[in-house]
Design a protein around this motif. Sequence first.
Motif, PDB file in Angstrom:
ATOM      1  N   MET A  80      21.144   0.985  22.331  1.00 54.23           N
ATOM      2  CA  MET A  80      21.425   0.804  23.760  1.00 54.23           C
ATOM      3  C   MET A  80      22.933   0.612  23.963  1.00 54.23           C
ATOM      4  O   MET A  80      23.596  -0.056  23.175  1.00 54.23           O
ATOM      5  N   ILE A  81      23.467   1.198  25.026  1.00 55.92           N
ATOM      6  CA  ILE A  81      24.902   1.095  25.315  1.00 55.92           C
ATOM      7  C   ILE A  81      25.229  -0.324  25.758  1.00 55.92           C
ATOM      8  O   ILE A  81      24.572  -0.888  26.637  1.00 55.92           O
ATOM      9  N   ARG A  82      26.260  -0.893  25.143  1.00 57.58           N
ATOM     10  CA  ARG A  82      26.726  -2.233  25.511  1.00 57.58           C
ATOM     11  C   ARG A  82      28.048  -2.088  26.261  1.00 57.58           C
ATOM     12  O   ARG A  82      28.965  -1.400  25.800  1.00 57.58           O
ATOM     13  N   LEU A  83      28.136  -2.747  27.396  1.00 59.60           N
ATOM     14  CA  LEU A  83      29.308  -2.634  28.257  1.00 59.60           C
ATOM     15  C   LEU A  83      29.891  -4.004  28.549  1.00 59.60           C
ATOM     16  O   LEU A  83      29.176  -5.005  28.589  1.00 59.60           O
ATOM     17  N   SER A  84      31.195  -4.022  28.791  1.00 59.56           N
ATOM     18  CA  SER A  84      31.864  -5.246  29.228  1.00 59.56           C
ATOM     19  C   SER A  84      32.003  -5.222  30.742  1.00 59.56           C
ATOM     20  O   SER A  84      31.934  -4.167  31.388  1.00 59.56           O
ATOM     21  N   TRP A  85      32.212  -6.399  31.326  1.00 63.31           N
ATOM     22  CA  TRP A  85      32.468  -6.466  32.765  1.00 63.31           C
ATOM     23  C   TRP A  85      33.686  -5.635  33.133  1.00 63.31           C
ATOM     24  O   TRP A  85      33.710  -4.967  34.165  1.00 63.31           O
ATOM     25  N   ALA A  86      34.715  -5.640  32.282  1.00 58.96           N
ATOM     26  CA  ALA A  86      35.922  -4.875  32.564  1.00 58.96           C
ATOM     27  C   ALA A  86      35.612  -3.382  32.698  1.00 58.96           C
ATOM     28  O   ALA A  86      36.114  -2.703  33.601  1.00 58.96           O
ATOM     29  N   GLN A  87      34.778  -2.852  31.831  1.00 57.55           N
ATOM     30  CA  GLN A  87      34.406  -1.441  31.920  1.00 57.55           C
ATOM     31  C   GLN A  87      33.644  -1.149  33.211  1.00 57.55           C
ATOM     32  O   GLN A  87      33.890  -0.145  33.886  1.00 57.55           O
ATOM     33  N   GLU A 106      37.108   3.093  40.418  1.00 56.03           N
ATOM     34  CA  GLU A 106      37.358   4.529  40.474  1.00 56.03           C
ATOM     35  C   GLU A 106      36.428   5.209  41.469  1.00 56.03           C
ATOM     36  O   GLU A 106      36.859   6.038  42.281  1.00 56.03           O
ATOM     37  N   ARG A 107      35.172   4.849  41.428  1.00 51.38           N
ATOM     38  CA  ARG A 107      34.199   5.545  42.263  1.00 51.38           C
ATOM     39  C   ARG A 107      34.273   5.126  43.722  1.00 51.38           C
ATOM     40  O   ARG A 107      33.779   5.850  44.593  1.00 51.38           O
ATOM     41  N   ASP A 121      29.287   7.542  31.345  1.00 51.28           N
ATOM     42  CA  ASP A 121      30.735   7.545  31.096  1.00 51.28           C
ATOM     43  C   ASP A 121      31.372   6.340  31.781  1.00 51.28           C
ATOM     44  O   ASP A 121      31.152   6.101  32.976  1.00 51.28           O
ATOM     45  N   PHE A 122      32.178   5.615  31.025  1.00 53.63           N
ATOM     46  CA  PHE A 122      32.899   4.463  31.557  1.00 53.63           C
ATOM     47  C   PHE A 122      34.358   4.545  31.124  1.00 53.63           C
ATOM     48  O   PHE A 122      34.647   4.997  30.018  1.00 53.63           O
ATOM     49  N   PRO A 123      35.292   4.119  31.980  1.00 47.34           N
ATOM     50  CA  PRO A 123      36.712   4.198  31.623  1.00 47.34           C
ATOM     51  C   PRO A 123      37.031   3.362  30.393  1.00 47.34           C
ATOM     52  O   PRO A 123      36.418   2.309  30.154  1.00 47.34           O
TER      53      PRO A 123
END
Length: 388
Positions: A1-8, A15-16, A274-276
Amino acid sequence: MIRLSWAQVCARRLERHALSTSARAQAGPEPDSAALAAVVSAMCGAHAQVASAAELSVGLRVPGATRSLVRRALWTDRALVKTRGARGTVHLLAAQDLPMWTGALSAMPVPPYEQGRDLLTPQQTDQVLAALADALADAELSTAELTEQVVARTGGWAGERVMDAFQDKWPRWIAAMGAATRAGVICFGPDRGRATTYTSPARWLPGFTPTTGPKALAEVVRRYLYAYGPATPAQLARWLSVPAPWATKLFESLDLTPVTVGDTRAWVAAGDTDFPAGRPSGLRLLPYFDAYAVGCHPRDQLFPGRAADRALARGQAGNYPVLLVDGTVAGVWHHRRSGRRIHVTVEPLRALGAARRRALQEQVERVGEVLEGVPSLTVGTVAVGPHA
């Protein structure tokens, strides 16, 4: 599973929403109504309870845009439409999105706050909707004028003043206004002096037909997750003002991708992963009820520390204009107009360095451009309370 940070997550949302530093740097061609409609569509609508706030929400996201351009896109080019969107709240929506929104709103549970179920039978509601469609087919009518037209087409019962309205009573037919909006029968027309007018959405979008419910709901969820995701069913339920179990079943019926943000499981649209790589950056001023502040969660990340006490009203976002620094709320602000002069007061919740002060001055200048006035900046305490 993709793990993301709050910053991402925060960087992608900026952006969106056309609020990132990169979006601001892309001046592009002279803005037009199509550019404004594209931004409004990406936001899932701009809140328009306060007209000047809606103009700022849209104008600040499109380099070179002004309130005159927003008004032209709405009333002349009809690329935008003023109607009630999520939560029954007044929004500017992209006219091309009207079929999706009306189809989705009609397929959602009826909001508990609507009085129509107590004041009108289903048959009477149908009669009112038919009367509205006929009266507004090629007209812009005030509430008083609509009352005359609806009563003439249905009967005296529609004009009985029985609906609670602050210190007054409204005619019975107005209890069907929510149903009429969701069905795509009615939207706002241009103000006539101090009077609000209404008209038919088909005048904005010839051949207009609501999208079927399941398809429309799936698209609304996809758009929501594009702009505000990753998100949970509970967050969608809050955004739409629907029961959480209903939102959970809706999520389960769709093709979504689970991710984790910190320790929280959330979802994005299938394949939209996709995340920056970079961190969120930039300073922005967002007006009352800006969609970014209202729609983004979790609140403790978006309104960290003192921001929750200063910029939320009983836990509700949008009642204060906010200063956004690196994607999170870092203060409040207010503007007061006097003729051409626009006096802007900004109350940061932490000290701003020289670069941030320059960015703040640039934002104030941009506020002046959008509102077509001459701005001035004061950094200090904002004494104005929350908007109702």
